[in-house]
Design a protein around this motif. Structure first.
Motif, PDB file in Angstrom:
ATOM      1  N   SER A  78       0.844  -1.197   0.000  1.00  0.00           N
ATOM      2  CA  SER A  78       0.000   0.000   0.000  1.00  0.00           C
ATOM      3  C   SER A  78       0.880   1.248   0.000  1.00  0.00           C
ATOM      4  O   SER A  78       2.032   1.223   0.440  1.00  0.00           O
ATOM      5  CB  SER A  78      -0.912   0.008   1.232  1.00  0.00           C
ATOM      6  OG  SER A  78      -0.146   0.242   2.396  1.00  0.00           O
ATOM      7  N   GLU A  80       0.515   3.790   1.867  1.00  0.00           N
ATOM      8  CA  GLU A  80       0.783   4.167   3.256  1.00  0.00           C
ATOM      9  C   GLU A  80       1.973   3.387   3.809  1.00  0.00           C
ATOM     10  O   GLU A  80       2.847   3.946   4.468  1.00  0.00           O
ATOM     11  CB  GLU A  80      -0.447   3.920   4.136  1.00  0.00           C
ATOM     12  CG  GLU A  80      -1.663   4.753   3.769  1.00  0.00           C
ATOM     13  CD  GLU A  80      -2.452   4.192   2.582  1.00  0.00           C
ATOM     14  OE1 GLU A  80      -2.410   2.962   2.332  1.00  0.00           O
ATOM     15  OE2 GLU A  80      -3.088   4.999   1.891  1.00  0.00           O
ATOM     16  N   ARG A  81       1.985   2.105   3.540  1.00  0.00           N
ATOM     17  CA  ARG A  81       3.089   1.258   4.030  1.00  0.00           C
ATOM     18  C   ARG A  81       4.402   1.671   3.371  1.00  0.00           C
ATOM     19  O   ARG A  81       5.439   1.736   4.021  1.00  0.00           O
ATOM     20  CB  ARG A  81       2.773  -0.208   3.772  1.00  0.00           C
ATOM     21  CG  ARG A  81       3.732  -1.167   4.428  1.00  0.00           C
ATOM     22  CD  ARG A  81       2.994  -2.461   4.711  1.00  0.00           C
ATOM     23  NE  ARG A  81       3.887  -3.585   4.904  1.00  0.00           N
ATOM     24  CZ  ARG A  81       4.314  -3.984   6.074  1.00  0.00           C
ATOM     25  NH1 ARG A  81       3.946  -3.345   7.175  1.00  0.00           N
ATOM     26  NH2 ARG A  81       5.098  -5.027   6.174  1.00  0.00           N
ATOM     27  N   SER A  83       5.182   4.604   2.325  1.00  0.00           N
ATOM     28  CA  SER A  83       5.586   5.869   2.951  1.00  0.00           C
ATOM     29  C   SER A  83       6.258   5.628   4.298  1.00  0.00           C
ATOM     30  O   SER A  83       7.227   6.303   4.641  1.00  0.00           O
ATOM     31  CB  SER A  83       4.378   6.789   3.134  1.00  0.00           C
ATOM     32  OG  SER A  83       3.879   7.178   1.885  1.00  0.00           O
ATOM     33  N   GLU A  84       5.745   4.648   5.064  1.00  0.00           N
ATOM     34  CA  GLU A  84       6.364   4.304   6.355  1.00  0.00           C
ATOM     35  C   GLU A  84       7.809   3.881   6.164  1.00  0.00           C
ATOM     36  O   GLU A  84       8.708   4.343   6.878  1.00  0.00           O
ATOM     37  CB  GLU A  84       5.601   3.150   7.020  1.00  0.00           C
ATOM     38  CG  GLU A  84       4.285   3.506   7.626  1.00  0.00           C
ATOM     39  CD  GLU A  84       3.574   2.269   8.174  1.00  0.00           C
ATOM     40  OE1 GLU A  84       4.266   1.333   8.658  1.00  0.00           O
ATOM     41  OE2 GLU A  84       2.337   2.229   8.098  1.00  0.00           O
TER      42      GLU A  84
END
Length: 109
Positions: A78, A80-81, A83-84
């Protein structure tokens, strides 16, 4: 290797126990489709498992994505992942690729 000839190779980057990255892989044209990369990939997974690495990530070209997901057990990461991870690790991403991930576990019989 076949005899003394390297037929399949990959670049592996290990970022501690949390994640490793396989940004580049190649198999010589005349040896493609013969299972050499799958054998190499199995060895890479076993090495990472022995080191306690939890996750393997890689950038996949659109035309190769189904091989990684259907044959080798990866899934699309994802945004979001990604970006982490990007906050802490400089992952390799190429134009036109998707970041894939695979959690590493010992096979249970």
């Amino acid at each position: 290797m076949v005899g003394s000839l390297v037929v399949s190779a990959g670049l592996l980057r290990v970022f501690g126990r949390e994640v490793a990255e396989l940004p580049l892989v190649a198999t010589s044209r005349q040896h493609q489709g013969k299972g050499y990369f799958q054998a190499l990939f199995f060895c890479i997974e076993e090495l990472l498992l022995s080191m306690g690495v939890e996750l393997l990530v890689l950038p996949a070209a659109e035309e190769a994505e189904s091989i990684w997901t259907k044959k080798l057990g990866f899934r699309k990461m994802s945004d979001e992942r990604y970006s982490e991870f990007a906050r802490d690790i400089q992952l390799t991403i190429f134009k036109g690729t998707s970041m894939l991930e695979k959690e590493l576990h010992h096979a249970t019989l």
